[in-house]
Design a protein around this motif. Structure first.
Motif, PDB file in Angstrom:
ATOM      1  N   MET A   1      29.360 -23.445 -13.012  1.00  0.00           N
ATOM      2  CA  MET A   1      29.485 -22.980 -11.635  1.00  0.00           C
ATOM      3  C   MET A   1      30.188 -21.620 -11.646  1.00  0.00           C
ATOM      4  SD  MET A   1      28.193 -25.231  -9.549  1.00  0.00           S
ATOM      5  CE  MET A   1      28.934 -24.889  -7.977  1.00  0.00           C
ATOM      6  N   LEU A   2      29.625 -20.709 -10.911  1.00  0.00           N
ATOM      7  CA  LEU A   2      30.202 -19.365 -10.840  1.00  0.00           C
ATOM      8  C   LEU A   2      31.607 -19.377 -10.218  1.00  0.00           C
ATOM      9  CD1 LEU A   2      27.048 -17.328  -9.713  1.00  0.00           C
ATOM     10  CD2 LEU A   2      28.099 -17.389 -11.991  1.00  0.00           C
ATOM     11  N   LYS A   3      31.826 -20.311  -9.296  1.00  0.00           N
ATOM     12  CA  LYS A   3      33.138 -20.355  -8.644  1.00  0.00           C
ATOM     13  C   LYS A   3      34.263 -20.691  -9.614  1.00  0.00           C
ATOM     14  CE  LYS A   3      31.574 -21.604  -3.987  1.00  0.00           C
ATOM     15  NZ  LYS A   3      31.667 -22.595  -2.889  1.00  0.00           N
ATOM     16  N   ASP A   4      33.944 -21.341 -10.708  1.00  0.00           N
ATOM     17  CA  ASP A   4      34.973 -21.738 -11.663  1.00  0.00           C
ATOM     18  C   ASP A   4      35.256 -20.658 -12.701  1.00  0.00           C
ATOM     19  OD1 ASP A   4      33.488 -25.032 -11.627  1.00  0.00           O
ATOM     20  OD2 ASP A   4      35.087 -24.183 -10.368  1.00  0.00           O
ATOM     21  N   LEU A   5      34.439 -19.601 -12.715  1.00  0.00           N
ATOM     22  CA  LEU A   5      34.609 -18.549 -13.705  1.00  0.00           C
ATOM     23  C   LEU A   5      35.660 -17.555 -13.247  1.00  0.00           C
ATOM     24  CD1 LEU A   5      30.868 -17.851 -14.654  1.00  0.00           C
ATOM     25  CD2 LEU A   5      32.515 -19.307 -15.850  1.00  0.00           C
ATOM     26  N   THR A   6      36.274 -16.932 -14.245  1.00  0.00           N
ATOM     27  CA  THR A   6      37.259 -15.896 -13.931  1.00  0.00           C
ATOM     28  C   THR A   6      36.541 -14.611 -13.526  1.00  0.00           C
ATOM     29  OG1 THR A   6      37.343 -15.121 -16.225  1.00  0.00           O
ATOM     30  CG2 THR A   6      38.889 -16.874 -15.579  1.00  0.00           C
ATOM     31  N   ASP A   7      37.287 -13.709 -12.978  1.00  0.00           N
ATOM     32  CA  ASP A   7      36.713 -12.435 -12.561  1.00  0.00           C
ATOM     33  C   ASP A   7      36.136 -11.683 -13.762  1.00  0.00           C
ATOM     34  OD1 ASP A   7      39.323 -11.826 -10.080  1.00  0.00           O
ATOM     35  OD2 ASP A   7      37.463 -12.975  -9.957  1.00  0.00           O
ATOM     36  N   GLU A   8      36.882 -11.700 -14.855  1.00  0.00           N
ATOM     37  CA  GLU A   8      36.429 -10.970 -16.037  1.00  0.00           C
ATOM     38  C   GLU A   8      35.126 -11.558 -16.580  1.00  0.00           C
ATOM     39  OE1 GLU A   8      39.521 -11.900 -15.387  1.00  0.00           O
ATOM     40  OE2 GLU A   8      40.422  -9.902 -15.133  1.00  0.00           O
ATOM     41  N   LYS A   9      35.009 -12.864 -16.552  1.00  0.00           N
ATOM     42  CA  LYS A   9      33.780 -13.515 -17.008  1.00  0.00           C
ATOM     43  C   LYS A   9      32.612 -13.166 -16.109  1.00  0.00           C
ATOM     44  CE  LYS A   9      31.721 -16.188 -19.961  1.00  0.00           C
ATOM     45  NZ  LYS A   9      31.580 -15.752 -21.393  1.00  0.00           N
ATOM     46  N   LEU A  10      32.867 -13.104 -14.825  1.00  0.00           N
ATOM     47  CA  LEU A  10      31.822 -12.749 -13.886  1.00  0.00           C
ATOM     48  C   LEU A  10      31.355 -11.311 -14.118  1.00  0.00           C
ATOM     49  CD1 LEU A  10      33.227 -14.371 -10.605  1.00  0.00           C
ATOM     50  CD2 LEU A  10      31.194 -15.101 -11.887  1.00  0.00           C
ATOM     51  N   VAL A  11      32.299 -10.443 -14.432  1.00  0.00           N
ATOM     52  CA  VAL A  11      31.940  -9.051 -14.698  1.00  0.00           C
ATOM     53  C   VAL A  11      31.057  -8.978 -15.950  1.00  0.00           C
ATOM     54  CG1 VAL A  11      32.859  -6.810 -15.421  1.00  0.00           C
ATOM     55  CG2 VAL A  11      33.894  -8.032 -13.500  1.00  0.00           C
ATOM     56  N   GLU A  12      31.417  -9.767 -16.936  1.00  0.00           N
ATOM     57  CA  GLU A  12      30.583  -9.782 -18.152  1.00  0.00           C
ATOM     58  C   GLU A  12      29.149 -10.175 -17.822  1.00  0.00           C
ATOM     59  OE1 GLU A  12      34.102 -11.067 -21.330  1.00  0.00           O
ATOM     60  OE2 GLU A  12      32.173 -12.132 -21.317  1.00  0.00           O
ATOM     61  N   LEU A  13      29.023 -11.178 -16.986  1.00  0.00           N
ATOM     62  CA  LEU A  13      27.698 -11.614 -16.569  1.00  0.00           C
ATOM     63  C   LEU A  13      27.000 -10.544 -15.730  1.00  0.00           C
ATOM     64  CD1 LEU A  13      28.468 -15.331 -15.587  1.00  0.00           C
ATOM     65  CD2 LEU A  13      27.271 -14.497 -17.651  1.00  0.00           C
ATOM     66  N   ALA A  14      27.816  -9.856 -14.909  1.00  0.00           N
ATOM     67  CA  ALA A  14      27.240  -8.812 -14.072  1.00  0.00           C
ATOM     68  C   ALA A  14      26.747  -7.641 -14.911  1.00  0.00           C
ATOM     69  CB  ALA A  14      28.260  -8.327 -13.048  1.00  0.00           C
ATOM     70  N   VAL A  15      27.420  -7.409 -16.017  1.00  0.00           N
ATOM     71  CA  VAL A  15      26.984  -6.321 -16.904  1.00  0.00           C
ATOM     72  C   VAL A  15      25.557  -6.592 -17.386  1.00  0.00           C
ATOM     73  CG1 VAL A  15      27.419  -5.212 -19.134  1.00  0.00           C
ATOM     74  CG2 VAL A  15      29.306  -5.667 -17.560  1.00  0.00           C
ATOM     75  N   SER A  16      25.290  -7.861 -17.609  1.00  0.00           N
ATOM     76  CA  SER A  16      23.939  -8.248 -18.032  1.00  0.00           C
ATOM     77  C   SER A  16      23.009  -8.425 -16.836  1.00  0.00           C
ATOM     78  CB  SER A  16      24.007  -9.543 -18.834  1.00  0.00           C
ATOM     79  OG  SER A  16      24.568 -10.599 -18.045  1.00  0.00           O
ATOM     80  N   ARG A  17      23.356  -7.751 -15.781  1.00  0.00           N
ATOM     81  CA  ARG A  17      22.550  -7.694 -14.549  1.00  0.00           C
ATOM     82  C   ARG A  17      22.359  -9.065 -13.910  1.00  0.00           C
ATOM     83  NH1 ARG A  17      23.759  -2.845 -13.216  1.00  0.00           N
ATOM     84  NH2 ARG A  17      23.088  -1.272 -14.743  1.00  0.00           N
ATOM     85  N   ASP A  18      23.397  -9.849 -14.000  1.00  0.00           N
ATOM     86  CA  ASP A  18      23.391 -11.129 -13.283  1.00  0.00           C
ATOM     87  C   ASP A  18      23.908 -10.855 -11.882  1.00  0.00           C
ATOM     88  OD1 ASP A  18      24.616 -14.500 -14.007  1.00  0.00           O
ATOM     89  OD2 ASP A  18      23.627 -13.644 -12.242  1.00  0.00           O
ATOM     90  N   SER A  19      22.974 -10.695 -10.948  1.00  0.00           N
ATOM     91  CA  SER A  19      23.349 -10.328  -9.582  1.00  0.00           C
ATOM     92  C   SER A  19      24.152 -11.432  -8.910  1.00  0.00           C
ATOM     93  CB  SER A  19      22.095 -10.000  -8.770  1.00  0.00           C
ATOM     94  OG  SER A  19      21.220 -11.111  -8.727  1.00  0.00           O
ATOM     95  N   GLU A  20      23.870 -12.661  -9.230  1.00  0.00           N
ATOM     96  CA  GLU A  20      24.622 -13.754  -8.600  1.00  0.00           C
ATOM     97  C   GLU A  20      26.100 -13.725  -9.014  1.00  0.00           C
ATOM     98  OE1 GLU A  20      21.021 -17.064  -8.156  1.00  0.00           O
ATOM     99  OE2 GLU A  20      22.802 -17.496  -9.378  1.00  0.00           O
ATOM    100  N   ALA A  21      26.289 -13.377 -10.282  1.00  0.00           N
ATOM    101  CA  ALA A  21      27.669 -13.282 -10.749  1.00  0.00           C
ATOM    102  C   ALA A  21      28.425 -12.180  -9.992  1.00  0.00           C
ATOM    103  CB  ALA A  21      27.698 -13.017 -12.257  1.00  0.00           C
ATOM    104  N   PHE A  22      27.729 -11.024  -9.841  1.00  0.00           N
ATOM    105  CA  PHE A  22      28.375  -9.946  -9.089  1.00  0.00           C
ATOM    106  C   PHE A  22      28.545 -10.335  -7.639  1.00  0.00           C
ATOM    107  CE2 PHE A  22      29.998  -5.730  -9.014  1.00  0.00           C
ATOM    108  CZ  PHE A  22      29.783  -5.237  -7.737  1.00  0.00           C
ATOM    109  N   GLY A  23      27.612 -11.095  -7.085  1.00  0.00           N
ATOM    110  CA  GLY A  23      27.725 -11.586  -5.722  1.00  0.00           C
ATOM    111  C   GLY A  23      28.964 -12.445  -5.530  1.00  0.00           C
ATOM    112  N   GLU A  24      29.279 -13.215  -6.552  1.00  0.00           N
ATOM    113  CA  GLU A  24      30.490 -14.033  -6.481  1.00  0.00           C
ATOM    114  C   GLU A  24      31.736 -13.148  -6.450  1.00  0.00           C
ATOM    115  OE1 GLU A  24      30.760 -17.167  -5.880  1.00  0.00           O
ATOM    116  OE2 GLU A  24      32.959 -17.256  -6.139  1.00  0.00           O
ATOM    117  N   ILE A  25      31.696 -12.057  -7.221  1.00  0.00           N
ATOM    118  CA  ILE A  25      32.819 -11.113  -7.177  1.00  0.00           C
ATOM    119  C   ILE A  25      32.974 -10.500  -5.798  1.00  0.00           C
ATOM    120  CG2 ILE A  25      33.638  -8.897  -8.054  1.00  0.00           C
ATOM    121  CD1 ILE A  25      32.527  -9.625 -10.778  1.00  0.00           C
ATOM    122  N   VAL A  26      31.839 -10.105  -5.218  1.00  0.00           N
ATOM    123  CA  VAL A  26      31.867  -9.542  -3.858  1.00  0.00           C
ATOM    124  C   VAL A  26      32.460 -10.542  -2.882  1.00  0.00           C
ATOM    125  CG1 VAL A  26      30.468  -8.676  -1.949  1.00  0.00           C
ATOM    126  CG2 VAL A  26      29.936  -7.982  -4.307  1.00  0.00           C
TER     127      VAL A  26
END
Lengths: 192, 236
Positions: A1-26
């Motif tokens: 679940m994206l909600k359980d990931l840390t911000d840094e982990k989400l950024v890593e996913l966003a780097v790989s163009r995971d828009s949902e991960a970046f959406g969670e950051i937003v």
């Protein structure tokens, strides 16, 4: 679940163009970035535009994030840059944004015209939390916040009224807002 | 996090709150903005403070500002404190009963009466209580004269049978002269007019009489030794 990931982990996913991960950051940071922009610009519409531009710029430059600082700090810096750019544009367009001596164009709040019942309920719950947090502050801190926010008094007026030095007034307001921040952080507030 | 948070170690952290509320000058704002680009600590701190501030701001704007101002209704007709008369206010001060003010008035009247009596009696006593200097001299001789009256006279002295008081109306005084050598005595009546005779030594000097309690020179009926000596006829 994206909600359980840390911000840094989400950024890593966003780097790989995971828009949902970046959406969670937003979703996690948009209100705070908006508040920062509002604090710098003083106008809700400008603050929303600046916050929008902040996340757009962050997504474009997510690959430049090296993990040396916190994601929040990274977003803050982008937001500050964006706000300063907005101010320079306003100056260039000769808008009376910073030069308004009467302050008529500053601190303009436009209430949302359309609110769904669910959103209204959510907002009411948030106000209850904020009210409880303010009421839980010590009296000397609470009165400064009330005088500044509800009575729209200047620091000098508060200083004269409470017969306190100007520096003490500013210090008390700073402390009050810091304590409010800590109290509110304990309760997750969803952006409206 | 420290609940008693103070400003960060950065010296410009004190500008966060004034900048947030737009109470920095243009130049100071520009300086602070430039600082935000270089100082991540102040940037994070500003973000935290701004976030908390916006929560309160929004709460105020959406919940308090739309509230209609309550209309204040003041019962002016019944709550006017100025409708009572001066008599009511006086009664409220001294009480409903008139006994207290009556007693107070009677007491004041008694005090005024006593003060008046004392003042009047003081006027009559003052003239006798301050004898003139010549009267004092005569008074000093009074015991001697009286003793001489009671006892056989040895020296040639003027014997006074009666010394009029200063406050007494002017009257004739009788002077008895005793000649110790011859053993004879003569009496002479001295009128008040002759009493004003001055001695040779004092003729050129203006006579001073006491002026206390309206004691005027014309009313001076005292007997002076110096004047009596002038009248003494000595013959061998």
């Amino acid at each position: 679940m994206l909600k359980d990931l840390t911000d840094e982990k989400l950024v890593e996913l966003a780097v790989s163009r995971d828009s949902e991960a970046f959406g969670e950051i937003v979703k996690r940071w948009e209100r705070k970035i908006f508040a920062l922009c509002f604090g710098m610009l003083g106008r809700e519409d400008d603050a929303r535009d600046a916050a929008q531009e902040t996340f757009i710029a962050a997504y474009r430059n997510v690959s430049n994030f090296r993990g040396e600082a916190k994601v929040s700090s990274w977003l803050h810096r982008i937001a500050v840059n964006q706000c300063l750019t907005t101010k320079r544009r306003a100056k260039t367009r000769s808008e009376e944004f910073l030069d308004d001596e009467n302050g008529e164009n500053e601190r303009v709040f436009v209430a949302p015209s359309h609110r769904s019942p669910a959103r209204a309920t959510e907002q009411t719950e948030r106000f209850t939390i904020v009210r409880q947090a303010v009421n839980s502050l010590p009296v000397d801190l609470r009165q400064v916040i009330v005088m500044k926010e509800f009575e729209d008094m200047t620091f000098q007026e508060i200083s004269d009224t409470l017969e306190l030095p100007l520096s003490t007034v500013k210090s008390r307001l700073y402390t009050a807002l810091k304590q409010l921040r800590m109290k509110l952080d304990r309760v997750p507030l969803e952006i409206s | 996090m420290d609940m008693n948070a103070k400003f960060t170690s950065c010296k410009l952290s004190t500008e966060i709150v004034p900048y947030l509320y737009g109470e920095l000058s243009a130049s100071a704002s520009s300086t602070f903005e430039s600082h935000l680009l270089d100082c991540s600590g102040c940037t994070d701190e500003f973000a935290a403070i701004a976030g908390a501030r916006y929560e309160v701001y929004e709460w105020n704007q959406l919940e308090f500002v739309p509230m209609p101002t309550p209309r204040m209704e003041i019962p002016y007709d019944t709550a006017n404190p100025h409708t009572e008369s001066w008599l009511d206010r006086f009664r409220s001060v001294v009480g409903r009963s008139w006994a207290l003010p009556g007693v107070a008035f009677a007491g004041l009247a008694l005090v005024a009466a006593f003060a008046g009596m004392f003042a009047f009696s003081s006027d009559t006593n003052d003239t006798a209580s301050v004898p003139s200097n010549s009267n004092l001299r005569a008074a000093d001789n009074r015991p001697t004269v009286r003793e001489s009256v009671k006892q056989p006279v040895v020296t040639d002295q003027v014997v006074r049978q009666e010394l009029p008081e200063v406050h007494q109306p002017a009257r004739m005084s009788t002077v008895k002269r005793v000649d110790a050598k011859r053993g004879t005595s003569t009496e002479r009546t001295i009128s008040p007019q002759t009493m004003g005779t001055r001695t040779k030594s004092t003729q050129d000097q203006p006579r001073r009489v006491p002026t206390l309690n309206e004691y005027f020179e014309d009313e001076d009926t005292s007997l002076r030794l110096a004047e009596l000596f002038d009248d003494i006829e000595t013959s061998d």
